[in-house]
Design a protein around this motif. Structure first.
Motif, PDB file in Angstrom:
ATOM      1  N   GLY A 183       0.814  -1.210   0.000  1.00  0.00           N
ATOM      2  CA  GLY A 183       0.000   0.000   0.000  1.00  0.00           C
ATOM      3  C   GLY A 183       0.847   1.259   0.000  1.00  0.00           C
ATOM      4  N   SER A 184       1.917   1.252   0.787  1.00  0.00           N
ATOM      5  CA  SER A 184       2.794   2.426   0.843  1.00  0.00           C
ATOM      6  C   SER A 184       3.561   2.596  -0.462  1.00  0.00           C
ATOM      7  N   LEU A 185       3.974   1.490  -1.074  1.00  0.00           N
ATOM      8  CA  LEU A 185       4.654   1.589  -2.359  1.00  0.00           C
ATOM      9  C   LEU A 185       3.729   2.172  -3.427  1.00  0.00           C
ATOM     10  N   THR A 186       2.470   1.757  -3.398  1.00  0.00           N
ATOM     11  CA  THR A 186       1.495   2.303  -4.348  1.00  0.00           C
ATOM     12  C   THR A 186       1.330   3.801  -4.137  1.00  0.00           C
ATOM     13  N   ARG A 187       1.312   4.217  -2.876  1.00  0.00           N
ATOM     14  CA  ARG A 187       1.180   5.645  -2.571  1.00  0.00           C
ATOM     15  C   ARG A 187       2.380   6.432  -3.104  1.00  0.00           C
ATOM     16  N   GLU A 212       1.980  -4.417 -11.606  1.00  0.00           N
ATOM     17  CA  GLU A 212       0.974  -3.386 -11.872  1.00  0.00           C
ATOM     18  C   GLU A 212       1.551  -1.983 -11.679  1.00  0.00           C
ATOM     19  N   GLN A 213       2.337  -1.797 -10.631  1.00  0.00           N
ATOM     20  CA  GLN A 213       2.918  -0.482 -10.364  1.00  0.00           C
ATOM     21  C   GLN A 213       3.938  -0.101 -11.429  1.00  0.00           C
ATOM     22  N   ILE A 214       4.760  -1.067 -11.841  1.00  0.00           N
ATOM     23  CA  ILE A 214       5.742  -0.795 -12.894  1.00  0.00           C
ATOM     24  C   ILE A 214       5.043  -0.434 -14.199  1.00  0.00           C
ATOM     25  N   ASP A 215       3.994  -1.183 -14.540  1.00  0.00           N
ATOM     26  CA  ASP A 215       3.276  -0.926 -15.786  1.00  0.00           C
ATOM     27  C   ASP A 215       2.605   0.441 -15.785  1.00  0.00           C
ATOM     28  N   ARG A 216       2.131   0.876 -14.627  1.00  0.00           N
ATOM     29  CA  ARG A 216       1.533   2.223 -14.536  1.00  0.00           C
ATOM     30  C   ARG A 216       2.567   3.279 -14.908  1.00  0.00           C
TER      31      ARG A 216
END
Length: 318
Positions: A183-187, A212-216
């Motif tokens: 969650g913190s990494l997404t933030r 997912e975060q890398i692709d964003r």
């Protein structure tokens, strides 16, 4: 074999199980320093430990070595026979991979790792950098970060917020990286995209970001919101599907072909073949071919060159 990717995968699975590094290490019967080195991508687990790690993290040895989840066709079993079979398979797999003695953890026993780390800590304590602040009354940030393997995710996230608020040095992020919650990494990804968090700091966390975060971040680069240099820095961690999609977008003219050069070492065989077809058709120039040539299969490259040579001779004859 990407040691950082494997380490990040182990870190992610461990946190999903709600275990600190110390708890994980205790259940494996090793030191938390050894686990910390795995998760930072500084070494790999001993081959003989892979079955125990895979059972504890409820994943397969193949997935551990790949550093990502894959579809497993055979059902996992906890029987002794299956564990022995997995161990044999892991040995055969690792033997096929060329790694240096320094990269493989079994070339540096856990005891040697611990001794080396203890010596480094002793040196730091001698110059006072590890013990306390200049006035000797408060522990240094380094000393606090040494306790990270024993802390829960809530405490780690609180320390991370202090960094975001400027109350702790930004250097702390790298020390906290293996322990930061999803969650913190997404933030942090959200904040980096809008420019309120240093993107370079985020790149340093790449081994711990999920697909997912890398692709964003890649999509933001495609849209021009994020500098394309970030994509180059993230290349080892970009999913195969996303890399294939980027190659497809070259044919659409949506992406400058020059941008794919830096990604060539990570492209699949299918994507490389698509690029060759674009060169053969004249859509991509020969300069692109020269840049990606080191990563093209020799047979495919020679076939293309023979075709180009034949066309050149035909035109000369005319």
């Amino acid at each position: 074999m990407e040691m950082r990717k494997i380490g990040a995968f182990i870190s992610s699975l461990r946190k999903e199980k709600g275990m600190t590094q110390a708890e994980f290490a205790e259940r494996l019967g090793i030191s938390h320093q050894a686990v910390s080195k795995w998760e930072r991508g500084e070494s790999l687990p001993d081959i003989g430990m892979l079955p125990a790690i895979s059972r504890l993290l409820e994943t397969s040895i193949d997935e551990l070595l790949a550093g990502e989840s894959r579809i497993v066709l055979a059902q996992e079993t906890a029987s002794v026979q299956a564990a022995a079979g997995e161990e044999l398979h892991s040995i055969e797999t690792v033997q096929e991979i060329e790694v240096s003695d320094e990269e493989v953890a079994d070339s540096e026993p856990v005891e040697a790792q611990d001794e080396a780390q203890d010596e480094a800590q002793d040196e730091e304590q001698e110059d006072g950098s590890d013990a306390s602040d200049d006035d000797g009354s408060h522990p240094s940030l380094h000393a606090i970060l040494q306790l990270a393997p024993f802390l829960g995710s809530d405490t780690i996230d609180e320390m991370l917020r202090y960094v975001e608020e400027g109350r702790l040095s930004a250097d702390a992020i790298q020390g906290l990286a293996p322990f930061i919650s999803k969650g913190s990494l997404t933030r942090l990804v959200d904040k980096a995209i809008v420019g309120t968090f240093d993107m370079q700091q985020l790149v340093g966390l790449a081994p711990f970001l999920d697909t997912e975060q890398i692709d964003r971040l890649v999509r933001q680069a495609e849209e021009g919101t994020v500098d394309w240099d970030i994509v180059q820095a993230l290349a080892p961690f970009i999913s195969r599907d996303t890399l294939d999609r980027l190659v497809d977008r070259i044919a659409d003219g949506a992406i400058d072909a020059d941008r794919i050069i830096g990604l060539a070492p990570f492209l699949s065989k299918g994507s490389m073949e698509k690029l060759l077809l674009h060169v053969e058709s004249g859509f991509l120039g020969a300069d692109i071919l020269s840049a990606i040539a080191p990563f093209i299969h020799k047979d495919a490259l020679e076939r293309l060159v023979r075709g180009m040579l034949e066309k050149t001779l035909t035109r000369s004859a005319e």
